[in-house]
Scaffold this motif. Structure first.
Motif, short mmCIF file in Angstrom:
data_model
loop_
_atom_site.label_atom_id
_atom_site.label_comp_id
_atom_site.label_asym_id
_atom_site.label_seq_id
_atom_site.Cartn_x
_atom_site.Cartn_y
_atom_site.Cartn_z
N UNK A 98 28.80 6.18 68.52
CA UNK A 98 28.72 6.72 67.15
C UNK A 98 27.77 5.89 66.26
N UNK A 99 27.75 4.58 66.45
CA UNK A 99 26.84 3.75 65.67
C UNK A 99 25.40 4.05 66.07
N UNK A 100 25.12 4.12 67.36
CA UNK A 100 23.77 4.45 67.83
C UNK A 100 23.31 5.78 67.26
N UNK A 101 24.16 6.81 67.37
CA UNK A 101 23.77 8.14 66.94
C UNK A 101 23.52 8.18 65.43
N UNK A 102 24.41 7.59 64.66
CA UNK A 102 24.24 7.63 63.20
C UNK A 102 23.02 6.83 62.75
N UNK A 129 19.25 -7.38 66.07
CA UNK A 129 20.65 -7.32 66.49
C UNK A 129 21.04 -8.71 66.97
N UNK A 130 22.06 -9.27 66.33
CA UNK A 130 22.62 -10.55 66.78
C UNK A 130 24.00 -10.27 67.35
N UNK A 131 24.73 -11.31 67.65
CA UNK A 131 26.09 -11.11 68.16
C UNK A 131 26.99 -10.47 67.11
N UNK A 181 10.99 0.91 50.79
CA UNK A 181 11.60 0.02 51.79
C UNK A 181 13.09 0.35 51.86
N UNK A 182 13.56 0.58 53.08
CA UNK A 182 14.97 0.85 53.35
C UNK A 182 15.50 -0.30 54.18
N UNK A 183 16.62 -0.88 53.77
CA UNK A 183 17.24 -1.98 54.52
C UNK A 183 18.71 -1.64 54.70
N UNK A 184 19.18 -1.69 55.95
CA UNK A 184 20.60 -1.44 56.25
C UNK A 184 21.13 -2.61 57.05
N UNK A 185 22.35 -2.96 56.79
CA UNK A 185 22.99 -4.06 57.49
C UNK A 185 24.42 -3.65 57.82
N UNK A 186 24.88 -4.06 59.01
CA UNK A 186 26.26 -3.77 59.36
C UNK A 186 26.80 -4.85 60.30
N UNK A 187 28.07 -5.11 60.18
CA UNK A 187 28.73 -6.04 61.07
C UNK A 187 29.03 -5.34 62.39
N UNK A 188 28.88 -6.07 63.49
CA UNK A 188 29.12 -5.48 64.81
C UNK A 188 30.48 -5.84 65.38
N UNK A 189 31.22 -6.70 64.74
CA UNK A 189 32.54 -7.08 65.23
C UNK A 189 33.64 -6.47 64.43
#
Length: 189
Positions: A98-102, A129-131, A181-189
């Motif tokens: 779901x994250x990949x697709x969105x 992409x970090x940990x 400029x578009x900047x998006x950030x999200x936590x992966x854990x």
């Protein structure tokens, strides 16, 4: 989900009507006036638009491809119209489908808007992409726009909805004649 599907259908109808049907109608009206090679070129252009639209609607096989490869494949297709620079630094961190697709749909929406409205000659896409985090940046050298003058079109609403689904925060920075400029950030854990 139904709202997103309905918005996608509206966007598809708009794209078919405004771009493809309009181009095919011009070809039909000019059948007797244009040279066969010009008509052939116009038909190929229309076919390419349909191909791109079809590709945008087909969900990729997310289990089989990494996010950076998915983005690279897409950007390779639009590289003919504009200079595209794609930089990525990734640590092999599992990213859910779901994250990949969105994220992929957000990128498609942004690139479509750049190609349609920005009059840009270059777009820079960066994926890190970090940990623990994922950061996506998309920047163009186009004409920009005054955010306060935007009525919040379907595209921007889709981006907001998709970002909320994956708990990403984002910022859109733009001003007339300064690009966007578009900047998006999200936590992966």
């Amino acid at each position: 989900m139904l709202l997103l599907q309905e918005q996608d259908r509206e966007r598809l109808a708009e794209e078919l009507h405004d771009n493809i049907i309009s181009q095919l109608n011009l070809i039909r009206l000019n059948l007797n006036d244009k040279k066969p090679e010009d008509l052939n070129r116009d038909l190929k252009k229309s076919m390419q638009l349909i191909r791109e639209l079809s590709h945008n609607l087909t969900p990729p096989d997310l289990d089989e491809i990494e996010l950076e490869d998915l983005i690279a494949d897409y950007l390779d297709q639009i590289n003919k119209n504009i200079e595209v620079i794609f930089r990525h630094m990734t640590i092999r961190t599992p990213i859910s489908n779901p994250v990949k697709l969105n994220l992929f749909r957000i990128i498609q929406e942004l690139i479509t808007n750049i190609l349609k409205h920005a009059e840009a000659t270059r777009v820079d896409v960066s994926l890190r992409i970090s940990l623990n985090y994922l950061i996506l940046t998309i920047e163009d050298n186009g004409r920009g726009f005054a955010i306060e003058n935007q009525s919040g079109g379907i595209g921007l609403k889709n981006i907001q909805s998709r970002a909320q689904k994956i708990k990403a925060i984002y910022k859109l920075k733009t001003q007339p004649e300064k690009g966007t400029k578009f900047i998006a950030c999200m936590a992966l854990q």
